[in-house]
Design a protein around this motif. Structure first.
Motif, PDB file in Angstrom:
ATOM      1  N   UNK A 141       0.742  -1.246   0.053  1.00  0.00           N
ATOM      2  CA  UNK A 141       0.060  -0.065   0.017  1.00  0.00           C
ATOM      3  C   UNK A 141       0.839   1.174   0.078  1.00  0.00           C
ATOM      4  N   UNK A 142       1.936   1.263   0.797  1.00  0.00           N
ATOM      5  CA  UNK A 142       2.945   2.427   0.865  1.00  0.00           C
ATOM      6  C   UNK A 142       3.649   2.744  -0.492  1.00  0.00           C
ATOM      7  N   UNK A 143       4.020   1.644  -1.238  1.00  0.00           N
ATOM      8  CA  UNK A 143       4.539   1.629  -2.451  1.00  0.00           C
ATOM      9  C   UNK A 143       3.661   2.176  -3.595  1.00  0.00           C
ATOM     10  N   UNK A 144       2.497   1.799  -3.512  1.00  0.00           N
ATOM     11  CA  UNK A 144       1.373   2.432  -4.517  1.00  0.00           C
ATOM     12  C   UNK A 144       1.372   4.066  -4.407  1.00  0.00           C
ATOM     13  N   UNK A 145       1.096   4.258  -2.834  1.00  0.00           N
ATOM     14  CA  UNK A 145       1.111   5.741  -2.430  1.00  0.00           C
ATOM     15  C   UNK A 145       2.498   6.448  -2.837  1.00  0.00           C
ATOM     16  N   UNK A 146       3.538   5.926  -2.554  1.00  0.00           N
ATOM     17  CA  UNK A 146       4.842   6.691  -2.944  1.00  0.00           C
ATOM     18  C   UNK A 146       4.868   6.543  -4.379  1.00  0.00           C
ATOM     19  N   UNK A 147       4.626   5.529  -5.105  1.00  0.00           N
ATOM     20  CA  UNK A 147       4.443   5.768  -6.778  1.00  0.00           C
ATOM     21  C   UNK A 147       3.522   7.004  -7.209  1.00  0.00           C
TER      22      UNK A 147
END
Length: 291
Positions: A141-147
Motif C-alpha cells: 500500500x505504501x509503495x502504491x502511494x509513493x509511486x
C-alpha cells in the motif's frame, strides 16, 4: 515456513505490481492542493504517517495522519484516505460512515464493509495476507502511494530483493532490547519495525523520532542493546549511541522500506529463537472488531 515468512519473501514482486498500478489508482487519490487526512489502526496508521509526510514534502498539500480512534471527523479535510487490510476494523468503518463522499480506502479484503462505505476503492487483494502480523499489505500500500507521488520505485523493489538475503544485523540470541528511530517519513517505518518485534516475538522495543532520541530515551541504551535507524541519521547520533555501548544499525545503501524488510525478518528470527510461532501472536487477531 510460516505464513508471515512466506509473505515477507513475496514483497519484491508485489512492490513492482503496486508501483505499476499507481497510475490506474490516480483518480481515487487526492489532487495537488487538497487538504488530506490519512487514517489507519496499528500498522496501517504507521503507513499513513509515512505517506502523509511524503505527500507534504512533495508539495502536494497539507496532509495529516491519525490513528483511527483519534480522528477529528469534523475538521474540513477535502479527502480522507483510510488504509485497512481487513476492511472490518471498527474505528476505520466508523470514519468511513461519517466521511461520505470525501473517502478513499486502500483495502486487502474486497468482500468487506469498507468497500461499500467508501466513495473510492483501491483494492489490493493480491497483497492480502493469511498471517495476523502485517507485512506485505502495508508495504505494498505504501509503495502504491509513493509511486502516486511520482517516485520511481524500481530501485526500491530491487533493494527489497536484496533485503531478503542480507545477514541480520543483530543476533536474536544475544540482543536484549532495540529502539528504532526515523526522521520525517521514516518515523512511521521505525514505529512499524518496533511493532513487528512486539507482535511476532513479544520483544522489548521502542520507537522515536531520531532527533528526539537524545531527549531521554538514550538513557536506556547500554551494551547488549541496539538503536536501529531508518533513513537520514542526525549528525552525531551514531557516536552518541556507540558511546553508551549499544550497537547502532543503519543501512543508507538501500531504500528505507527495504530496510524495514530486514526488520521484519529480524522479528521472525526473534520469535523462532524464543520458541514462538509468529503466525500465532499473543492476544492478537487479524482485525479488531468491537461490539
Amino acid at each position: 515456513m510460516t505464513y508471515v515468512a512466506e509473505e515477507i519473501n513475496s514483497q519484491p514482486e508485489l512492490w513492482r505490481r503496486a508501483a505499476a498500478e499507481a497510475a490506474g489508482a490516480a483518480g481515487a487519490l487526492p489532487v495537488p492542493g487538497e487538504r488530506v487526512a490519512v487514517v489507519g489502526c496499528g500498522t496501517s496508521w504507521f503507513m499513513a504517517m509515512a505517506y502523509a509526510s511524503l505527500r507534504e514534502a512533495a508539495g502536494q498539500g497539507e496532509t495529516d495522519a491519525f490513528a483511527g480512534s483519534e480522528f477529528p471527523i469534523d475538521r474540513p479535510y477535502d479527502r480522507i484516505i483510510a488504509i485497512t487490510r481487513s476492511g472490518t476494523t471498527t474505528e476505520v468503518l466508523d470514519i468511513l460512515r461519517k466521511a461520505g463522499d470525501r473517502s478513499t480506502v486502500l483495502v486487502g479484503d474486497v468482500d468487506t464493509p469498507a468497500v461499500t462505505l467508501a466513495r473510492d476503492v483501491i483494492a489490493l487483494p493480491w497483497a492480502d495476507e493469511r498471517s495476523v502480523v502485517q507485512t506485505r499489505f502495508a508495504t505494498s500500500a505504501l509503495t502504491l502511494l509513493r509511486a502516486s507521488l511520482g517516485a520511481d520505485l524500481a530501485k526500491a523493489a530491487d533493494d527489497a530483493q536484496r533485503a531478503l538475503a542480507l545477514p541480520l544485523p543483530l543476533d536474536p540470541a544475544t540482543i536484549e532490547q532495540v529502539t528504532f528511530v526515523g526522521r520525517g517519513w521514516t518515523n512511521g517505518l521505525a514505529q512499524e519495525a518496533a511493532l513487528k518485534c512486539r507482535e511476532a516475538a513479544t520483544f522489548w522495543t521502542e520507537a522515536y523520532p531520531a532527533m528526539d532520541f537524545r531527549h531521554g530515551p538514550i538513557s536506556i541504551s547500554a551494551p547488549g542493546r541496539a538503536v536501529w535507524a531508518f533513513g537520514e541519521v542526525p549528525a552525531g547520533l551514531r557516536a552518541d549511541v556507540e558511546a553508551t555501548g549499544a550497537a547502532f544499525v543503519h543501512d543508507p545503501d538501500i531504500d528505507p522500506v527495504a530496510h524495514l524488510i530486514v526488520a521484519q525478518r529480524f522479528a521472525v528470527a526473534l520469535a523462532e529463537h524464543r520458541g514462538l510461532n509468529p503466525d500465532e501472536p499473543r492476544h492478537l487477531t487479524r482485525s479488531v472488531v468491537l461490539s
